[in-house]
Scaffold this motif. Sequence first.
Motif, PDB file in Angstrom:
ATOM      1  N   THR A   9     -19.350   5.420   3.872  1.00  0.00           N
ATOM      2  CA  THR A   9     -20.811   5.509   3.800  1.00  0.00           C
ATOM      3  C   THR A   9     -21.381   4.142   4.178  1.00  0.00           C
ATOM      4  O   THR A   9     -21.172   3.163   3.462  1.00  0.00           O
ATOM      5  N   GLN A  10     -22.061   4.080   5.284  1.00  0.00           N
ATOM      6  CA  GLN A  10     -22.592   2.806   5.768  1.00  0.00           C
ATOM      7  C   GLN A  10     -23.748   2.316   4.904  1.00  0.00           C
ATOM      8  O   GLN A  10     -24.563   3.108   4.415  1.00  0.00           O
ATOM      9  N   ASN A  11     -23.786   1.019   4.721  1.00  0.00           N
ATOM     10  CA  ASN A  11     -24.895   0.391   4.011  1.00  0.00           C
ATOM     11  C   ASN A  11     -26.054   0.207   4.982  1.00  0.00           C
ATOM     12  O   ASN A  11     -25.948  -0.537   5.960  1.00  0.00           O
ATOM     13  N   GLU A  12     -27.144   0.883   4.702  1.00  0.00           N
ATOM     14  CA  GLU A  12     -28.302   0.809   5.594  1.00  0.00           C
ATOM     15  C   GLU A  12     -29.166  -0.419   5.314  1.00  0.00           C
ATOM     16  O   GLU A  12     -30.025  -0.788   6.106  1.00  0.00           O
ATOM     17  N   ASN A  13     -28.928  -1.063   4.165  1.00  0.00           N
ATOM     18  CA  ASN A  13     -29.713  -2.245   3.793  1.00  0.00           C
ATOM     19  C   ASN A  13     -28.787  -3.451   3.746  1.00  0.00           C
ATOM     20  O   ASN A  13     -28.285  -3.835   2.687  1.00  0.00           O
ATOM     21  N   LYS A  14     -28.556  -4.044   4.914  1.00  0.00           N
ATOM     22  CA  LYS A  14     -27.616  -5.154   5.015  1.00  0.00           C
ATOM     23  C   LYS A  14     -28.127  -6.379   4.258  1.00  0.00           C
ATOM     24  O   LYS A  14     -29.316  -6.692   4.272  1.00  0.00           O
ATOM     25  N   ASN A  15     -27.189  -7.051   3.591  1.00  0.00           N
ATOM     26  CA  ASN A  15     -27.534  -8.258   2.849  1.00  0.00           C
ATOM     27  C   ASN A  15     -27.718  -9.449   3.785  1.00  0.00           C
ATOM     28  O   ASN A  15     -27.086  -9.523   4.843  1.00  0.00           O
ATOM     29  N   GLU A  16     -28.565 -10.377   3.376  1.00  0.00           N
ATOM     30  CA  GLU A  16     -28.777 -11.587   4.163  1.00  0.00           C
ATOM     31  C   GLU A  16     -27.609 -12.543   3.943  1.00  0.00           C
ATOM     32  O   GLU A  16     -27.155 -12.759   2.817  1.00  0.00           O
ATOM     33  N   LYS A  17     -27.100 -13.093   5.020  1.00  0.00           N
ATOM     34  CA  LYS A  17     -25.936 -13.973   4.932  1.00  0.00           C
ATOM     35  C   LYS A  17     -26.365 -15.400   4.606  1.00  0.00           C
ATOM     36  O   LYS A  17     -27.410 -15.868   5.052  1.00  0.00           O
ATOM     37  N   THR A  18     -25.534 -16.076   3.837  1.00  0.00           N
ATOM     38  CA  THR A  18     -25.774 -17.460   3.443  1.00  0.00           C
ATOM     39  C   THR A  18     -25.118 -18.397   4.449  1.00  0.00           C
ATOM     40  O   THR A  18     -23.980 -18.158   4.849  1.00  0.00           O
ATOM     41  N   PRO A  19     -25.798 -19.445   4.911  1.00  0.00           N
ATOM     42  CA  PRO A  19     -25.163 -20.418   5.805  1.00  0.00           C
ATOM     43  C   PRO A  19     -23.884 -20.969   5.187  1.00  0.00           C
ATOM     44  O   PRO A  19     -23.805 -21.165   3.968  1.00  0.00           O
ATOM     45  N   SER A  20     -22.901 -21.228   6.024  1.00  0.00           N
ATOM     46  CA  SER A  20     -21.584 -21.650   5.537  1.00  0.00           C
ATOM     47  C   SER A  20     -21.654 -22.874   4.635  1.00  0.00           C
ATOM     48  O   SER A  20     -20.936 -22.967   3.637  1.00  0.00           O
ATOM     49  N   PRO A 129     -16.772 -16.161   7.703  1.00  0.00           N
ATOM     50  CA  PRO A 129     -17.289 -17.405   8.296  1.00  0.00           C
ATOM     51  C   PRO A 129     -16.228 -18.046   9.189  1.00  0.00           C
ATOM     52  O   PRO A 129     -15.020 -17.858   8.978  1.00  0.00           O
ATOM     53  N   SER A 130     -16.676 -18.787  10.185  1.00  0.00           N
ATOM     54  CA  SER A 130     -15.742 -19.343  11.169  1.00  0.00           C
ATOM     55  C   SER A 130     -15.531 -20.850  11.020  1.00  0.00           C
ATOM     56  O   SER A 130     -14.604 -21.409  11.610  1.00  0.00           O
ATOM     57  N   GLU A 131     -16.365 -21.533  10.253  1.00  0.00           N
ATOM     58  CA  GLU A 131     -16.270 -22.983  10.143  1.00  0.00           C
ATOM     59  C   GLU A 131     -14.969 -23.402   9.456  1.00  0.00           C
ATOM     60  O   GLU A 131     -14.378 -22.655   8.681  1.00  0.00           O
ATOM     61  N   GLN A 132     -14.540 -24.618   9.759  1.00  0.00           N
ATOM     62  CA  GLN A 132     -13.321 -25.156   9.171  1.00  0.00           C
ATOM     63  C   GLN A 132     -13.391 -25.121   7.652  1.00  0.00           C
ATOM     64  O   GLN A 132     -14.388 -25.518   7.048  1.00  0.00           O
ATOM     65  N   GLY A 133     -12.337 -24.607   7.045  1.00  0.00           N
ATOM     66  CA  GLY A 133     -12.262 -24.575   5.594  1.00  0.00           C
ATOM     67  C   GLY A 133     -12.891 -23.354   4.953  1.00  0.00           C
ATOM     68  O   GLY A 133     -12.811 -23.187   3.735  1.00  0.00           O
TER      69      GLY A 133
END
Length: 357
Positions: A9-20, A129-133
Motif C-alpha cells: 500500500t503506497q504512502n500517498e503523503n510522503k514525509n519531508e526529508k531532513t538534510p544529511s 543518504p549518500s554523503e560520507q558516513g
Amino acid sequence: MNSLKIQITQNENKNEKTPSEQLVFGTKFTDHMFIADYTEGQGWHDHRIVPYQPITLDPSASILHYGQTVFEGMKAYLSEDGSIRLFRPEENMRRMNNSCDRLSMPHIDEDLALEALKQLIELDKEWIPSEQGTSLYIRPFMIATEAHLGVSASKTYSFIIIMSPVGSYYKEGIHPVKILVENEYVRAVAGGTGTAKTAGNYASSLKAQEVADREGYSQVLWLDGIERKYIEEVGSMNVFFKIDGEVVTPALNGSILDGITRKSIIALLKHWGVPVTERKVSMEEIREAYLNGKLDEAFGTGTAAVISPIGELRWKGELFYVNNGETGELSKKLYNALTGIQKGTVEDPFGWIVEIK
C-alpha cells in the motif's frame, strides 16, 4: 513467514526529508514499513508493506506486561556506483532467530525476511543518504500481541521492519570516549537474556548510564554479574583491547551478545595476521597492562559507530589513559576497512556484502 507474496500500500503523503547534516539517530523514518502477523496454528500471514504509522495494541497485549520482544539493528549503504549495499544481513536474521529462541517466540523465515527487507528498501530507496558516513538504519523487531494477562508465551505476534536515515555517528571523524567501569549494577548473567537482543537488556542498563552521564562519561564498561571481575561489554557494544601487540576480546560466555561487527573485526584481524584472542579479560589485567605501559589501544564495536575508541577508563577511582587519549592506528585501520567495505570503496574479500541493484 512462509510466503513471498507481499501486499503493498503506497504512502500517498510522503514525509519531508531532513538534510544529511541535520540527521539525528533514530528520529526520522521512511515512508513505509513492513508487517507480518503470526497466529499459533496458522504461522506467519498477511505480509504487507504499508505507510509508516502507529501500531494499535490491546492494553493487555503480552509485550506491554511481560516484555516478549526481540529486535535487530543493521544498515543499508549507497555506494558510489548507485548500488544499495547491505552488510552481512543474513547474520542479523540468524541472530534474530537465536533471540526468538531465548524469548520463546516463533522463528522468522530468514530468507523470506531478507526478501521482504529488500522490497521495502527498493520502495524507500530515495531515503538512503549518500554523503560520507551516512546510511539507512534498519530496525527489524518482533512483539507479542496476544491480549492475555497470564504469564505465558503469546500465541500471536507481529514482525515489523522500520527504517531511518542516519548521519555519521561522529561528526568530525572517530574520536576516543571516556568510559566508567560499572561496579554496582549488572547488565546480564549467563543463563539470562544477555545473548538475546531484547528490550529488557537495554532497560536495565539505563540507570548505570545515568550515573555515567552525571560524572562526565560517555558509556559504562560492564563487568560479569557473579565475580564483578571480568569485562563483558561497553555500553551496548562489544569491546576489544590491544595489549602488548595482541588484540583480546571477552569470549562469548552466555551473557555477551554475539556482535556482527565483533565477528567481522576478528575476521579482519586474522586476515591481516594480527594476533587476536577471545578469552576472559579481567579489569585487573587491564590495570596491570596500563601500569606496565602495555595497554596500546581499546575500542568498542557495534552497528551504529562501527569502531568507538576508548581514551580513558575509570575504575575504583583510578584513571587509565589509553594511547594518551588519542585514537590508535589499529582502530583507525579497522574503521576505514570496515566502512570502506560497507560503502564499496574497499575490496570485500569475505563476501559480506549483499547488493540491491
